[in-house]
Design a protein around this motif. Structure first.
Motif, PDB file in Angstrom:
ATOM      1  N   PRO A 138      10.872   4.357  -2.350  1.00  0.00           N
ATOM      2  CA  PRO A 138       9.585   3.659  -2.442  1.00  0.00           C
ATOM      3  C   PRO A 138       9.276   3.181  -3.850  1.00  0.00           C
ATOM      4  CG  PRO A 138       9.249   6.021  -2.249  1.00  0.00           C
ATOM      5  CD  PRO A 138      10.718   5.786  -2.111  1.00  0.00           C
ATOM      6  N   GLU A 139       8.589   2.070  -3.914  1.00  0.00           N
ATOM      7  CA  GLU A 139       8.031   1.560  -5.154  1.00  0.00           C
ATOM      8  C   GLU A 139       6.530   1.508  -4.960  1.00  0.00           C
ATOM      9  OE1 GLU A 139       9.866  -1.956  -6.759  1.00  0.00           O
ATOM     10  OE2 GLU A 139      11.717  -1.504  -5.688  1.00  0.00           O
ATOM     11  N   ARG A 140       5.812   2.112  -5.868  1.00  0.00           N
ATOM     12  CA  ARG A 140       4.346   2.151  -5.746  1.00  0.00           C
ATOM     13  C   ARG A 140       3.786   0.735  -5.628  1.00  0.00           C
ATOM     14  NH1 ARG A 140       0.866   6.487  -7.553  1.00  0.00           N
ATOM     15  NH2 ARG A 140      -1.235   5.778  -7.163  1.00  0.00           N
ATOM     16  N   GLY A 141       2.921   0.539  -4.668  1.00  0.00           N
ATOM     17  CA  GLY A 141       2.361  -0.783  -4.410  1.00  0.00           C
ATOM     18  C   GLY A 141       3.089  -1.436  -3.252  1.00  0.00           C
ATOM     19  N   THR A 142       4.158  -2.182  -3.559  1.00  0.00           N
ATOM     20  CA  THR A 142       4.920  -2.879  -2.521  1.00  0.00           C
ATOM     21  C   THR A 142       6.388  -2.494  -2.593  1.00  0.00           C
ATOM     22  OG1 THR A 142       3.405  -4.751  -2.579  1.00  0.00           O
ATOM     23  CG2 THR A 142       5.557  -5.149  -1.590  1.00  0.00           C
ATOM     24  N   THR A 143       6.945  -2.152  -1.447  1.00  0.00           N
ATOM     25  CA  THR A 143       8.365  -1.858  -1.307  1.00  0.00           C
ATOM     26  C   THR A 143       8.951  -2.903  -0.371  1.00  0.00           C
ATOM     27  OG1 THR A 143       8.067   0.510  -1.673  1.00  0.00           O
ATOM     28  CG2 THR A 143      10.040  -0.153  -0.474  1.00  0.00           C
ATOM     29  N   THR A 144      10.101  -3.454  -0.740  1.00  0.00           N
ATOM     30  CA  THR A 144      10.738  -4.497   0.059  1.00  0.00           C
ATOM     31  C   THR A 144      12.055  -3.994   0.626  1.00  0.00           C
ATOM     32  OG1 THR A 144       9.719  -6.195  -1.324  1.00  0.00           O
ATOM     33  CG2 THR A 144      11.585  -6.874   0.033  1.00  0.00           C
ATOM     34  N   ILE A 145      12.268  -4.278   1.901  1.00  0.00           N
ATOM     35  CA  ILE A 145      13.506  -3.927   2.597  1.00  0.00           C
ATOM     36  C   ILE A 145      14.085  -5.215   3.166  1.00  0.00           C
ATOM     37  CG2 ILE A 145      14.518  -2.647   4.526  1.00  0.00           C
ATOM     38  CD1 ILE A 145      12.240  -0.600   4.206  1.00  0.00           C
TER      39      ILE A 145
ATOM     40  N   ILE B 182      -2.337  13.452  14.415  1.00  0.00           N
ATOM     41  CA  ILE B 182      -2.647  12.366  13.473  1.00  0.00           C
ATOM     42  C   ILE B 182      -1.654  12.427  12.315  1.00  0.00           C
ATOM     43  CG2 ILE B 182      -4.370  11.463  11.867  1.00  0.00           C
ATOM     44  CD1 ILE B 182      -6.501  12.641  13.781  1.00  0.00           C
ATOM     45  N   PRO B 183      -0.997  11.289  12.002  1.00  0.00           N
ATOM     46  CA  PRO B 183      -0.022  11.290  10.904  1.00  0.00           C
ATOM     47  C   PRO B 183      -0.656  11.642   9.564  1.00  0.00           C
ATOM     48  CG  PRO B 183       0.169   9.285  12.214  1.00  0.00           C
ATOM     49  CD  PRO B 183      -1.078   9.985  12.659  1.00  0.00           C
ATOM     50  N   LYS B 184       0.014  12.529   8.824  1.00  0.00           N
ATOM     51  CA  LYS B 184      -0.421  12.882   7.476  1.00  0.00           C
ATOM     52  C   LYS B 184       0.194  11.941   6.444  1.00  0.00           C
ATOM     53  CE  LYS B 184      -0.955  17.889   7.980  1.00  0.00           C
ATOM     54  NZ  LYS B 184      -0.438  19.183   7.496  1.00  0.00           N
ATOM     55  N   GLU B 185       1.251  11.235   6.849  1.00  0.00           N
ATOM     56  CA  GLU B 185       1.942  10.323   5.959  1.00  0.00           C
ATOM     57  C   GLU B 185       1.717   8.894   6.458  1.00  0.00           C
ATOM     58  OE1 GLU B 185       5.635  12.821   4.291  1.00  0.00           O
ATOM     59  OE2 GLU B 185       5.663  12.570   6.468  1.00  0.00           O
ATOM     60  N   GLY B 186       2.107   7.920   5.662  1.00  0.00           N
ATOM     61  CA  GLY B 186       1.840   6.529   5.984  1.00  0.00           C
ATOM     62  C   GLY B 186       2.618   5.999   7.170  1.00  0.00           C
ATOM     63  N   VAL B 187       1.966   5.148   7.945  1.00  0.00           N
ATOM     64  CA  VAL B 187       2.600   4.446   9.062  1.00  0.00           C
ATOM     65  C   VAL B 187       2.147   2.986   9.032  1.00  0.00           C
ATOM     66  CG1 VAL B 187       2.797   6.492  10.547  1.00  0.00           C
ATOM     67  CG2 VAL B 187       0.765   5.064  10.703  1.00  0.00           C
TER      68      VAL B 187
ATOM     69  N   ASN C 135       0.811  -1.220   0.000  1.00  0.00           N
ATOM     70  CA  ASN C 135       0.000   0.000   0.000  1.00  0.00           C
ATOM     71  C   ASN C 135       0.847   1.274   0.000  1.00  0.00           C
ATOM     72  OD1 ASN C 135      -2.539   1.243  -0.180  1.00  0.00           O
ATOM     73  ND2 ASN C 135      -2.597   1.596   2.016  1.00  0.00           N
ATOM     74  N   ILE C 136       1.965   1.248  -0.725  1.00  0.00           N
ATOM     75  CA  ILE C 136       2.771   2.459  -0.906  1.00  0.00           C
ATOM     76  C   ILE C 136       2.101   3.250  -2.023  1.00  0.00           C
ATOM     77  CG2 ILE C 136       5.037   3.392  -1.505  1.00  0.00           C
ATOM     78  CD1 ILE C 136       4.984   1.909   1.185  1.00  0.00           C
ATOM     79  N   ARG C 137       1.743   4.493  -1.732  1.00  0.00           N
ATOM     80  CA  ARG C 137       0.876   5.221  -2.662  1.00  0.00           C
ATOM     81  C   ARG C 137       1.589   6.103  -3.684  1.00  0.00           C
ATOM     82  NH1 ARG C 137      -2.143   9.315   1.555  1.00  0.00           N
ATOM     83  NH2 ARG C 137      -0.327  10.531   2.172  1.00  0.00           N
ATOM     84  N   ALA C 138       2.900   6.240  -3.616  1.00  0.00           N
ATOM     85  CA  ALA C 138       3.624   7.075  -4.577  1.00  0.00           C
ATOM     86  C   ALA C 138       5.081   6.625  -4.629  1.00  0.00           C
ATOM     87  CB  ALA C 138       3.511   8.551  -4.184  1.00  0.00           C
ATOM     88  N   THR C 139       5.903   7.353  -5.374  1.00  0.00           N
ATOM     89  CA  THR C 139       7.316   6.998  -5.504  1.00  0.00           C
ATOM     90  C   THR C 139       8.239   8.119  -5.055  1.00  0.00           C
ATOM     91  OG1 THR C 139       7.337   7.721  -7.817  1.00  0.00           O
ATOM     92  CG2 THR C 139       6.874   5.379  -7.394  1.00  0.00           C
TER      93      THR C 139
ATOM     94  N   VAL D  42       8.489  -4.243  13.986  1.00  0.00           N
ATOM     95  CA  VAL D  42       8.881  -3.283  12.953  1.00  0.00           C
ATOM     96  C   VAL D  42       7.894  -2.136  12.988  1.00  0.00           C
ATOM     97  CG1 VAL D  42       9.048  -2.866  10.463  1.00  0.00           C
ATOM     98  CG2 VAL D  42       9.975  -4.973  11.441  1.00  0.00           C
ATOM     99  N   GLN D  43       8.428  -0.932  12.986  1.00  0.00           N
ATOM    100  CA  GLN D  43       7.609   0.259  12.790  1.00  0.00           C
ATOM    101  C   GLN D  43       8.095   0.881  11.485  1.00  0.00           C
ATOM    102  OE1 GLN D  43       8.461   1.526  16.810  1.00  0.00           O
ATOM    103  NE2 GLN D  43       9.903   3.074  16.101  1.00  0.00           N
ATOM    104  N   ALA D  44       7.158   1.169  10.592  1.00  0.00           N
ATOM    105  CA  ALA D  44       7.493   1.691   9.272  1.00  0.00           C
ATOM    106  C   ALA D  44       6.781   3.013   9.041  1.00  0.00           C
ATOM    107  CB  ALA D  44       7.086   0.687   8.198  1.00  0.00           C
ATOM    108  N   THR D  45       7.445   3.888   8.300  1.00  0.00           N
ATOM    109  CA  THR D  45       6.829   5.154   7.916  1.00  0.00           C
ATOM    110  C   THR D  45       7.119   5.408   6.441  1.00  0.00           C
ATOM    111  OG1 THR D  45       8.777   6.425   8.622  1.00  0.00           O
ATOM    112  CG2 THR D  45       6.985   6.188  10.207  1.00  0.00           C
ATOM    113  N   TYR D  46       6.203   6.118   5.811  1.00  0.00           N
ATOM    114  CA  TYR D  46       6.413   6.552   4.445  1.00  0.00           C
ATOM    115  C   TYR D  46       6.545   8.066   4.474  1.00  0.00           C
ATOM    116  CZ  TYR D  46       5.695   7.531  -0.487  1.00  0.00           C
ATOM    117  OH  TYR D  46       5.837   8.015  -1.774  1.00  0.00           O
ATOM    118  N   ASP D  47       7.791   8.530   4.457  1.00  0.00           N
ATOM    119  CA  ASP D  47       8.095   9.961   4.448  1.00  0.00           C
ATOM    120  C   ASP D  47       7.949  10.429   3.004  1.00  0.00           C
ATOM    121  OD1 ASP D  47       9.072  12.514   4.814  1.00  0.00           O
ATOM    122  OD2 ASP D  47      11.127  11.878   5.218  1.00  0.00           O
TER     123      ASP D  47
END
Length: 153
Positions: free
Chosen positions: A68-75, A106-111, A38-42, A87-92
């Protein structure tokens, strides 16, 4: 398959096997692969913290950032010692090095958190996010957005 293409395929497999063995050589811990959906952009970066219980929701010793890769990002995190982690993840998304927050924090970006631990009026508990590593492991978690919507194709 011709003899030449068969030899080329066999050589490719041997090279891949040697590269894999070389990557593992000297490594004492497990390899943890984290798929974040559920990564929404690149733009910006996806950040993860791999935490022991005493570090959870604080500063964790193991961190990683990837494009980031739109859709799924792997680390992939190498050399993970056996034990319990979360694991705690954020999408900056804007790449400013922090999770932007709106009204009431409330976070404006993904968590996201391991086990897709529930977020109710605050961050999840350790018991909801914990998982055990005792060998190579792969986990998946979903990035959640409270403002701005999910990944839309």
């Amino acid at each position: 398959m011709t003899k030449l293409s068969w030899l080329a395929a066999a050589a490719a497999i041997l090279v891949a096997s040697a590269a894999s063995a070389g990557a593992r050589q000297g490594q004492t811990g497990a390899v943890l692969t984290i798929a974040i959906t559920n990564i929404r952009a690149t733009t910006g970066k996806v950040h993860i913290d791999l935490c022991r219980q005493s570090e959870f929701l604080k500063t964790c010793a193991v961190v990683a950032d990837v494009k980031p890769e739109r859709g799924t990002t792997t680390i992939t995190v190498p050399n993970v010692a056996p034990g319990d982690y979360a694991v705690q993840a954020t999408y900056d998304q804007n790449g400013n090095g922090k999770v932007d927050r709106g009204l009431f924090g409330i976070p404006k970006e993904g968590v996201g958190f391991s086990n897709d631990a529930p977020i109710r009026l605050g961050p999840p508990s350790w018991k909801d996010a914990v998982f055990n590593v005792n060998g190579d492991k792969a986990i998946t978690l979903r990035m959640r957005y409270f403002m701005g919507g999910d990944n839309k194709p």
